[in-house]
Design a protein around this motif. Structure first.
Motif, PDB file in Angstrom:
ATOM      1  N   ASN A  11      28.010 -39.745  -5.272  1.00 18.08           N
ATOM      2  CA  ASN A  11      27.246 -40.678  -5.484  1.00 18.08           C
ATOM      3  C   ASN A  11      26.455 -41.004  -4.294  1.00 18.08           C
ATOM      4  OD1 ASN A  11      28.396 -41.529  -8.086  1.00 18.08           O
ATOM      5  ND2 ASN A  11      29.864 -43.135  -7.032  1.00 18.08           N
ATOM      6  N   ILE A  12      26.791 -40.773  -3.021  1.00 15.66           N
ATOM      7  CA  ILE A  12      26.115 -40.710  -1.851  1.00 15.66           C
ATOM      8  C   ILE A  12      24.860 -39.421  -1.933  1.00 15.66           C
ATOM      9  CG2 ILE A  12      26.055 -40.253   0.357  1.00 15.66           C
ATOM     10  CD1 ILE A  12      28.724 -41.929   0.772  1.00 15.66           C
ATOM     11  N   VAL A  13      25.314 -38.508  -2.541  1.00 13.97           N
ATOM     12  CA  VAL A  13      24.566 -37.343  -2.583  1.00 13.97           C
ATOM     13  C   VAL A  13      23.369 -37.857  -3.666  1.00 13.97           C
ATOM     14  CG1 VAL A  13      24.129 -35.103  -3.428  1.00 13.97           C
ATOM     15  CG2 VAL A  13      26.003 -35.707  -1.885  1.00 13.97           C
ATOM     16  N   LYS A  14      23.690 -38.260  -4.820  1.00 14.84           N
ATOM     17  CA  LYS A  14      22.790 -38.592  -5.795  1.00 14.84           C
ATOM     18  C   LYS A  14      21.759 -39.758  -5.133  1.00 14.84           C
ATOM     19  CE  LYS A  14      25.419 -39.447  -8.974  1.00 14.84           C
ATOM     20  NZ  LYS A  14      25.948 -39.859 -10.647  1.00 14.84           N
ATOM     21  N   LEU A  15      22.357 -40.725  -4.507  1.00 18.43           N
ATOM     22  CA  LEU A  15      21.444 -41.549  -3.616  1.00 18.43           C
ATOM     23  C   LEU A  15      20.480 -41.286  -2.710  1.00 18.43           C
ATOM     24  CD1 LEU A  15      20.810 -44.780  -3.292  1.00 18.43           C
ATOM     25  CD2 LEU A  15      22.521 -44.631  -1.316  1.00 18.43           C
ATOM     26  N   THR A  16      20.997 -40.170  -2.083  1.00 19.18           N
ATOM     27  CA  THR A  16      20.202 -39.550  -0.849  1.00 19.18           C
ATOM     28  C   THR A  16      18.999 -38.645  -1.610  1.00 19.18           C
ATOM     29  OG1 THR A  16      22.150 -39.530   0.642  1.00 19.18           O
ATOM     30  CG2 THR A  16      20.302 -38.534   1.341  1.00 19.18           C
ATOM     31  N   ASN A  17      19.464 -37.891  -2.420  1.00 20.71           N
ATOM     32  CA  ASN A  17      18.472 -36.871  -3.135  1.00 20.71           C
ATOM     33  C   ASN A  17      17.397 -37.738  -3.999  1.00 20.71           C
ATOM     34  OD1 ASN A  17      19.735 -34.642  -2.406  1.00 20.71           O
ATOM     35  ND2 ASN A  17      20.835 -34.467  -4.110  1.00 20.71           N
ATOM     36  N   SER A  18      17.672 -38.917  -4.228  1.00 23.44           N
ATOM     37  CA  SER A  18      16.571 -39.706  -4.821  1.00 23.44           C
ATOM     38  C   SER A  18      15.448 -40.068  -4.041  1.00 23.44           C
ATOM     39  CB  SER A  18      17.317 -40.971  -5.579  1.00 23.44           C
ATOM     40  OG  SER A  18      17.839 -42.063  -4.487  1.00 23.44           O
ATOM     41  N   MET A 399      16.852 -39.712   7.784  1.00 23.94           N
ATOM     42  CA  MET A 399      17.053 -39.706   6.254  1.00 23.94           C
ATOM     43  C   MET A 399      17.161 -38.182   5.737  1.00 23.94           C
ATOM     44  SD  MET A 399      18.021 -42.332   5.439  1.00 23.94           S
ATOM     45  CE  MET A 399      18.439 -41.862   3.810  1.00 23.94           C
ATOM     46  N   TYR A 400      15.815 -37.397   6.424  1.00 20.35           N
ATOM     47  CA  TYR A 400      15.855 -35.923   5.974  1.00 20.35           C
ATOM     48  C   TYR A 400      17.172 -35.169   6.542  1.00 20.35           C
ATOM     49  CZ  TYR A 400      14.220 -31.117   5.990  1.00 20.35           C
ATOM     50  OH  TYR A 400      13.806 -30.107   5.623  1.00 20.35           O
ATOM     51  N   GLY A 401      17.290 -35.620   7.862  1.00 21.45           N
ATOM     52  CA  GLY A 401      18.492 -34.621   8.302  1.00 21.45           C
ATOM     53  C   GLY A 401      19.958 -34.812   7.502  1.00 21.45           C
ATOM     54  N   TYR A 402      20.180 -36.272   7.199  1.00 19.94           N
ATOM     55  CA  TYR A 402      21.321 -36.593   6.468  1.00 19.94           C
ATOM     56  C   TYR A 402      21.385 -36.253   4.998  1.00 19.94           C
ATOM     57  CZ  TYR A 402      25.412 -39.260   5.346  1.00 19.94           C
ATOM     58  OH  TYR A 402      26.656 -39.574   4.871  1.00 19.94           O
ATOM     59  N   LYS A 403      20.085 -35.963   4.622  1.00 24.16           N
ATOM     60  CA  LYS A 403      20.125 -35.408   3.242  1.00 24.16           C
ATOM     61  C   LYS A 403      20.325 -34.017   3.181  1.00 24.16           C
ATOM     62  CE  LYS A 403      16.558 -35.057  -0.663  1.00 24.16           C
ATOM     63  NZ  LYS A 403      15.382 -35.383  -1.011  1.00 24.16           N
ATOM     64  N   VAL A 404      19.841 -33.198   4.110  1.00 25.72           N
ATOM     65  CA  VAL A 404      20.168 -31.716   4.118  1.00 25.72           C
ATOM     66  C   VAL A 404      21.643 -31.469   4.245  1.00 25.72           C
ATOM     67  CG1 VAL A 404      19.899 -29.809   5.804  1.00 25.72           C
ATOM     68  CG2 VAL A 404      17.840 -31.225   4.934  1.00 25.72           C
ATOM     69  N   ALA A 405      22.166 -32.477   5.318  1.00 27.30           N
ATOM     70  CA  ALA A 405      23.752 -32.426   5.473  1.00 27.30           C
ATOM     71  C   ALA A 405      24.485 -32.660   4.229  1.00 27.30           C
ATOM     72  CB  ALA A 405      24.193 -33.175   6.693  1.00 27.30           C
ATOM     73  N   LEU A 406      24.185 -33.712   3.372  1.00 26.41           N
ATOM     74  CA  LEU A 406      24.731 -33.745   2.412  1.00 26.41           C
ATOM     75  C   LEU A 406      24.598 -32.938   1.062  1.00 26.41           C
ATOM     76  CD1 LEU A 406      24.326 -37.904   1.643  1.00 26.41           C
ATOM     77  CD2 LEU A 406      26.472 -36.407   2.372  1.00 26.41           C
ATOM     78  N   THR A 407      23.420 -32.276   1.358  1.00 24.90           N
ATOM     79  CA  THR A 407      23.294 -31.373   0.402  1.00 24.90           C
ATOM     80  C   THR A 407      24.245 -30.112   0.545  1.00 24.90           C
ATOM     81  OG1 THR A 407      20.849 -31.836  -0.044  1.00 24.90           O
ATOM     82  CG2 THR A 407      21.579 -29.536  -0.760  1.00 24.90           C
TER      83      THR A 407
END
Length: 548
Positions: A11-18, A399-407
């Motif tokens: 769910n966090i991944v989907k939130l961040t990817n949005s 946000m970009y860094g955390y999005k990359v980490a979550l992906t």
């Protein structure tokens, strides 16, 4: 528990990817963001209205000295220096006299003009001097703001006919001079208050963003970013006088002075940078040096708060210089580390480097202004503009860094799930096969033969009768191989059970999960095509094969 945790991560991944970040790949968002940024910057800088641009002043000049200056001696002084756009800086001089010659041809209505001085934290008296009936008149400029940084006085008819002088004192006193109508002065204050409200509102929104990000993602970097925002908020609020006017009881408390909060900002900036650049994991000399300078700033900050208004001015200037030097070292260290880690951190490093460059440029301009190297008064407008840009860039970088980490974590979790599913499936098949063999074994001599088939079961294409023996045809890489086992088809069929293998002909067995093509040979006869092999189907077994 593991399943719930994975669902939460998903769910966090989907939130961040949005989240759509304003990077190069997002041209429209970048243009909109840049437009808003330019408009806001322009809106901030337009609050500056100098004496020259208003058109009421014909000439403004300044005379600096280390001894008091009288009005009579001023006319004999030859070192008058022109003031550009109303900015003045006494530098290392203790006294100064500013001469203002108004343009009589463009003076406004009878309500007169207001002379305004916006200054820094040097709180000395400013006196208006002018000649009236050959007598020198003196009037004290009065504060127009609760922080005493804005002084004003109304110019009456008797003061606007001849040159007027402003007597000021205090080393390193810097400021701006304005000549406005009362309405323009009121509008300026209103506009300045509106801009401050917008600025503090935006910083508050980013602070809320950092808190919500920590609640969602549980990463301490967002708390450190929130601490950085809080220090910026308090620093600017103290410098603009809003902190003192909102909370009068903190007046005289050293913790809430602009200098104290400025040092605190650099402490939190070093604290944030140490985590953002992941220096704890690398343990480099530069990281240790950054920690050392952070501790030095904490020590200077504590000394400042303890000895506030109790220390000799010389010692205060020394401590101020040490604090400024440590702040510059912090900026230099973080800049070097950011450049070195640019290749490893990618775009996240670019975000940080851009924010740091903006902040360094603002700091250098401020430092040059304080040292009187450039003839420009740097007020809080520059700090607000640079901090706003810095906060925006750092938020995007986080946000970009955390999005990359979550992906990346999502890919690892998927790979782990696939491997785990394969292991479970293999263990299940082995357990089922062991049970089948145990329950259906006929003799001890058959067990090794059945075991050979079980070992090859996931590769088996079909089993063919060969007299009292059976021939196993299985896939081996890109080719097929045959292996002869000392048992007949009936025994194999009984040992493995109908869940694993099924008879399609009196001389052939195929696996239940085999991928095949059913091909008509005659009107009533069919064949199975398993890869390149053609296997006949007995008529009485056709119905069972069709169910597959």
């Amino acid at each position: 528990m593991i399943i719930n945790n994975n669902n939460n991560k998903w769910n966090i991944v989907k939130l961040t990817n949005s989240i759509k970040l304003p990077t190069i790949k997002h041209g429209k968002q970048s243009i909109i963001l840049l437009s808003i940024l330019i408009c806001f910057t322009y809106f901030l800088t337009q609050s500056k209205s100098s004496a020259v641009t208003q058109g009421y002043v014909a000439d403004v000049s300044i005379h600096k000295s280390d001894s008091p200056i009288s009005l009579n001696a001023a006319n004999d002084a030859f070192n008058w220096q022109p003031i550009k756009e109303g900015n003045f800086n006494l530098g290392n001089h203790r006294y100064s006299l500013i001469r203002i010659q108004l343009d009589q041809s463009v003076l406004p209505s009878p309500d007169g003009l207001v002379l305004v001085i916006a200054r820094n934290n040097i709180f000395t008296d400013a006196i208006l001097l002018y000649q009236h009936d050959n007598v020198t008149q003196e009037k004290l400029l009065t504060p127009s703001s609760t922080d005493n940084k804005l002084l004003s006085i109304k110019l009456t008819k008797e003061t606007i006919k001849n040159p007027v002088y402003i007597s000021i004192s205090g080393r390193y006193l810097r400021g701006e001079l304005f000549v406005l109508t009362p309405k323009e002065f009121t509008d300026r204050i209103k506009k300045s208050s509106l801009i401050d409200g917008i600025y503090f509102g935006i910083i508050s929104l980013f602070l809320l963003f950092s808190i919500l990000s920590y609640v969602f993602f549980r990463q301490t970097i967002f708390l450190k970013y929130g601490a950085l925002l809080t220090s910026i908020f308090l620093w600017v609020a103290a410098g603009e006088g809003w902190l003192k006017s909102t909370f009068p009881q903190i007046q005289g408390v050293p913790f809430f002075t602009p200098n104290s909060l400025g040092i605190l900002f650099f402490i939190t900036f070093a604290f944030f940078s140490y985590d953002y650049l992941k220096l704890k994991q690398k343990k480099t000399k530069a990281g240790s040096l950054l920690k050392y300078n952070q501790r030095m700033l904490i020590f200077i900050w504590l000394c400042y708060c303890v000895s506030f208004e109790r220390t000799d001015p010389t010692m205060y200037q020394i401590a101020y210089g040490l604090a400024l030097l440590n702040c510059l070292i912090v900026l230099a260290i973080t800049f070097i580390i950011a450049v070195r880690t640019l290749s490893s951190k990618g775009k996240q490093g670019v975000f940080y480097l851009c924010a740091l460059i903006v902040f360094v440029i603002g700091s250098v301009i401020s430092g040059l202004s304080v040292a009187n190297i450039i003839d420009y008064f740097v007020g809080w407008t520059l700090i607000k503009v640079s901090s706003f840009i810095e906060v925006l860039i750092l938020a995007s970088g986080l946000m970009y860094g955390y999005k990359v980490a979550l992906t990346s974590q999502e890919d690892k979790d998927k790979q782990h799930s696939i491997v785990q599913a394969n292991i479970i499936s293999t263990q299940k098949e082995l357990a089922e096969s062991s049970t089948i063999i145990e329950n259906n074994k006929n003799s001890r001599s058959l067990c090794p033969q059945i075991a050979k088939i079980v070992a090859l079961l996931d590769k088996v294409l079909y089993v063919k009768a060969a007299g009292n023996y059976s021939e196993i045809v299985y896939r081996h890489g890109t080719t097929t191989k045959e292996q002869l086992v000392d048992t007949n088809l009936q025994t194999i069929e009984k040992a493995l059970g109908s869940e694993k293998i099924i008879r399609c002909h009196k001389s052939y067995l195929v696996k239940v999960d085999t991928h095949f093509i059913l091909k008509r040979r005659t009107s009533a006869d069919y064949d199975l095509i398993v890869e390149e092999h053609l296997i006949p189907i007995g008529r009485k077994y056709l119905k069972d094969i069709r169910r597959l």
